[in-house]
Design a protein around this motif. Structure first.
Motif, PDB file in Angstrom:
ATOM      1  N   ASP A  30     -47.027 -29.087  27.882  1.00  0.00           N
ATOM      2  CA  ASP A  30     -46.017 -28.849  26.859  1.00  0.00           C
ATOM      3  C   ASP A  30     -46.680 -29.020  25.497  1.00  0.00           C
ATOM      4  OD1 ASP A  30     -42.805 -28.758  26.607  1.00  0.00           O
ATOM      5  OD2 ASP A  30     -43.657 -29.959  24.967  1.00  0.00           O
ATOM      6  N   ILE A  67     -42.032 -38.302  27.880  1.00  0.00           N
ATOM      7  CA  ILE A  67     -41.395 -37.921  29.135  1.00  0.00           C
ATOM      8  C   ILE A  67     -40.397 -38.984  29.584  1.00  0.00           C
ATOM      9  CG2 ILE A  67     -41.772 -37.283  31.546  1.00  0.00           C
ATOM     10  CD1 ILE A  67     -44.656 -36.431  30.676  1.00  0.00           C
ATOM     11  N   TYR A  97     -38.466 -31.370  30.367  1.00  0.00           N
ATOM     12  CA  TYR A  97     -39.432 -32.364  30.841  1.00  0.00           C
ATOM     13  C   TYR A  97     -39.321 -32.748  32.314  1.00  0.00           C
ATOM     14  CZ  TYR A  97     -40.702 -32.938  25.954  1.00  0.00           C
ATOM     15  OH  TYR A  97     -41.144 -32.716  24.681  1.00  0.00           O
TER      16      TYR A  97
END
Length: 190
Positions: A66, A81, A103
């Motif tokens: 990401d 996260i 996530y």
């Protein structure tokens, strides 16, 4: 059985059917460098959650990055996260869903079986091909490790093929991959 190289990445698992006809239970842990995640002393744990996690990662591992992780430390990535998936900071329901959508794919073996109780684990794959595992152990200590994508995939495929054979699931992509790679990337008896 140990699948992979514990100095880089390995999955250690033992099948312990509790009674005739009841399969898919045993002990399991993952090894990387000098770190062990999971409790091998915890007997008769469900192995299916871990097997299904590794099965799903086979096709998605290369997508596990990401933009929010760029230039961040392992501790900072873990915090992003963790906050998105497990910490209530008063965000709206819409924000919770948005965070989960973004996530959830990084959640690794958290809640995958009793052998991982107390561990929180996340996984990512850097664009240059390294797999990163971020974890918090039962004592709250944070850590992380890296391994090559090839080492992760090899151990994962071998473990899932072994699990399927233990449960008599039959032929699948993992067994075909292990057969194609040969015993060097498969497993060895522990």
């Amino acid at each position: 059985m140990t699948f992979g190289n514990p100095d880089e990445f390995a999955i250690e698992a033992y099948h312990e059917p509790a009674q005739p006809g009841l399969v898919g239970f045993g002990r399991m842990a993952i090894h990387f460098s000098s770190t062990i995640i999971g409790k091998l002393s915890e007997e008769h744990c469900g192995l299916g959650g871990g097997a299904e996690t590794f099965r799903a990662l086979h096709s998605s591992l290369s997508t596990l990055w990401d933009a929010s992780f760029a230039e961040l430390s392992a501790t900072e990535i873990f915090a992003i996260i963790d906050r998105a998936l497990y910490i209530d900071v008063g965000q709206s329901d819409i924000a919770v869903r948005k965070d989960a959508d973004r996530y959830a794919r990084f959640d690794f073996l958290t809640n995958a079986g009793e052998q991982f109780d107390g561990f929180k684990t996340f996984i990512a794959a850097e664009p240059q091909g390294e797999v990163r595992i971020f974890f918090q152990d039962p004592d709250g200590v944070l850590g992380s490790a890296r391994c090559s994508m090839a080492a992760f995939q090899s151990a994962s495929c071998a473990f899932v093929a072994w699990y399927d054979a233990q449960c008599s699931v039959g032929s699948n992509v993992f067994q075909q991959s292990v057969q194609a790679d040969g015993p060097a990337s498969g497993g060895s008896a522990a």
